[in-house]
Design an enzyme around this catalytic site. Structure first.
Site, PDB file in Angstrom:
ATOM      1  N   ASP A  61      79.303  -1.921  34.027  1.00 57.15           N
ATOM      2  CA  ASP A  61      79.603  -2.987  34.988  1.00 57.15           C
ATOM      3  C   ASP A  61      81.046  -3.470  34.882  1.00 57.15           C
ATOM      4  O   ASP A  61      81.681  -3.362  33.830  1.00 57.15           O
ATOM      5  CB  ASP A  61      78.697  -4.200  34.718  1.00 57.15           C
ATOM      6  CG  ASP A  61      77.275  -3.987  35.193  1.00 57.15           C
ATOM      7  OD1 ASP A  61      76.902  -2.835  35.464  1.00 57.15           O
ATOM      8  OD2 ASP A  61      76.536  -4.984  35.263  1.00 57.15           O
ATOM      9  N   ASP A  62      81.498  -4.051  35.984  1.00 56.59           N
ATOM     10  CA  ASP A  62      82.705  -4.891  36.060  1.00 56.59           C
ATOM     11  C   ASP A  62      84.015  -4.122  36.233  1.00 56.59           C
ATOM     12  O   ASP A  62      85.071  -4.730  36.308  1.00 56.59           O
ATOM     13  CB  ASP A  62      82.846  -5.846  34.854  1.00 56.59           C
ATOM     14  CG  ASP A  62      81.696  -6.842  34.770  1.00 56.59           C
ATOM     15  OD1 ASP A  62      80.879  -6.887  35.711  1.00 56.59           O
ATOM     16  OD2 ASP A  62      81.612  -7.561  33.757  1.00 56.59           O
ATOM     17  N   HIS A 112      78.819  -4.375  42.922  1.00 51.19           N
ATOM     18  CA  HIS A 112      78.676  -5.494  41.979  1.00 51.19           C
ATOM     19  C   HIS A 112      79.394  -6.739  42.501  1.00 51.19           C
ATOM     20  O   HIS A 112      79.812  -7.603  41.730  1.00 51.19           O
ATOM     21  CB  HIS A 112      79.226  -5.069  40.617  1.00 51.19           C
ATOM     22  CG  HIS A 112      78.820  -5.935  39.463  1.00 51.19           C
ATOM     23  ND1 HIS A 112      77.563  -6.497  39.319  1.00 51.19           N
ATOM     24  CD2 HIS A 112      79.517  -6.347  38.359  1.00 51.19           C
ATOM     25  CE1 HIS A 112      77.509  -7.201  38.196  1.00 51.19           C
ATOM     26  NE2 HIS A 112      78.684  -7.134  37.603  1.00 51.19           N
ATOM     27  N   HIS A 116      82.603 -11.082  41.812  1.00 52.21           N
ATOM     28  CA  HIS A 116      81.733 -11.309  40.648  1.00 52.21           C
ATOM     29  C   HIS A 116      81.186 -12.735  40.614  1.00 52.21           C
ATOM     30  O   HIS A 116      81.074 -13.368  39.562  1.00 52.21           O
ATOM     31  CB  HIS A 116      82.479 -10.998  39.335  1.00 52.21           C
ATOM     32  CG  HIS A 116      81.546 -10.626  38.212  1.00 52.21           C
ATOM     33  ND1 HIS A 116      81.215 -11.494  37.199  1.00 52.21           N
ATOM     34  CD2 HIS A 116      80.872  -9.484  37.953  1.00 52.21           C
ATOM     35  CE1 HIS A 116      80.380 -10.898  36.359  1.00 52.21           C
ATOM     36  NE2 HIS A 116      80.156  -9.674  36.805  1.00 52.21           N
ATOM     37  N   HIS A 206      79.540  -2.455  29.695  1.00 52.50           N
ATOM     38  CA  HIS A 206      80.638  -2.953  30.537  1.00 52.50           C
ATOM     39  C   HIS A 206      81.872  -2.106  30.273  1.00 52.50           C
ATOM     40  O   HIS A 206      82.203  -1.842  29.111  1.00 52.50           O
ATOM     41  CB  HIS A 206      80.918  -4.427  30.229  1.00 52.50           C
ATOM     42  CG  HIS A 206      79.763  -5.320  30.575  1.00 52.50           C
ATOM     43  ND1 HIS A 206      78.658  -5.436  29.756  1.00 52.50           N
ATOM     44  CD2 HIS A 206      79.516  -6.091  31.663  1.00 52.50           C
ATOM     45  CE1 HIS A 206      77.791  -6.258  30.333  1.00 52.50           C
ATOM     46  NE2 HIS A 206      78.281  -6.676  31.486  1.00 52.50           N
TER      47      HIS A 206
HETATM   48 ZN   LIG Z   1      79.222  -8.129  35.869  1.00 54.80          ZN
END
Ligand SMILES: [Zn+2]
Length: 247
Positions: A61-62, A112, A116, A206
């Site tokens: 993620d991210d 995503h 955020h 992540h």
């Molecule tokens: Zn995230």
């Protein structure tokens, strides 16, 4: 009886036998979109997938991150692994080249959110304003619109879930949390994942948002171990496809 782990609890496997659609499109009693034929579509949420083969889905993620994502891609390629990257829109705008690399390497790219922000409490217009620019950015690079969404901060509410479903998304949670957003060593991250992973697990890591070198180093420990244990490392969509084929 242990079955499909879904948001809010477990659904007995027997209750889902032979119903691939339900298996993958698990509703949690919050209603759903009404299709053209009048049928109510359940909100699709997945936390892990019951598969009869040793396969897991690693997710990141991210990102994308120019520092960590290429290193992760190199490791995944080295071990013949596919994974899913849930990317943030503002980072795609900065590093579209890295999203292209993810796709060229056969990885799946999911949505995503643009900034955020947690979708909890937002109305459908605000949700669409955060989701659609990311969708367009991914589609422009890949030629395909993303079908998976991961909630920023893991937080949503019934209205957000229904809105995402109406937009054609499955909401992907996880069954194994590497906790790599905490200050942890690579060894601690790797051993936790190895302890908890099961066939059908979805593991969350992540690849951006902080120092992710421990995540990269954990993969150097994890990937050979998972392969030695006979795990296929697949994307979330491939994991769901394996379950569909087995039913
Ligand atoms: Zn995230």
């Amino acid at each position: 009886m242990r079955g499909v782990q879904v948001f809010g609890g477990w659904v007995a496997r027997g209750a889902l036998a032979g119903t691939a659609a339900v298996l993958l499109l698990v509703g949690v009693g919050i209603g759903g979109a009404v299709a053209r034929d009048g049928a109510v579509q359940p909100v699709r949420q997945v936390r892990s997938v019951p598969v009869s083969v040793k396969a897991v889905a690693l997710t990141f993620d991210d990102g994308p991150s120019p520092t960590y994502t290429p290193a992760i891609l190199d490791l995944l390629k080295e071990y013949g692994a596919k994974a899913t990257f849930f990317v943030i829109g503002r980072e795609i705008m900065r590093y579209p080249r890295i999203v292209r690399q993810e796709l060229q390497a056969g990885m799946e790219v999911g949505n995503h959110g643009m900034h955020h922000v947690a979708l909890k409490g937002l109305d459908p217009t605000a949700i669409a304003a955060d989701v659609l620019p990311v969708e367009r950015a991914i589609t422009a690079i890949s030629g395909n619109r993303p079908t998976l969404y991961r909630l920023p901060k893991g937080v949503g509410d019934a209205r957000a879930l229904r809105t995402l479903s109406d937009m054609g998304y499955a909401v992907v949670y996880w069954s194994v949390d590497a906790h790599d957003y905490l200050p942890r060593t690579a060894g601690a991250i790797a051993s936790q994942v190895l302890r908890e992973v099961r066939p059908g697990s979805i593991v969350i890591f992540h690849d951006a948002g902080g120092n992710r070198q421990p995540t990269v180093d954990a993969l150097k420990l994890l990937l050979p171990r998972l392969r030695a244990e006979g795990y296929q490392l697949v994307t979330v969509s491939q994991l769901m496809e394996l379950a569909r084929n087995a039913s």
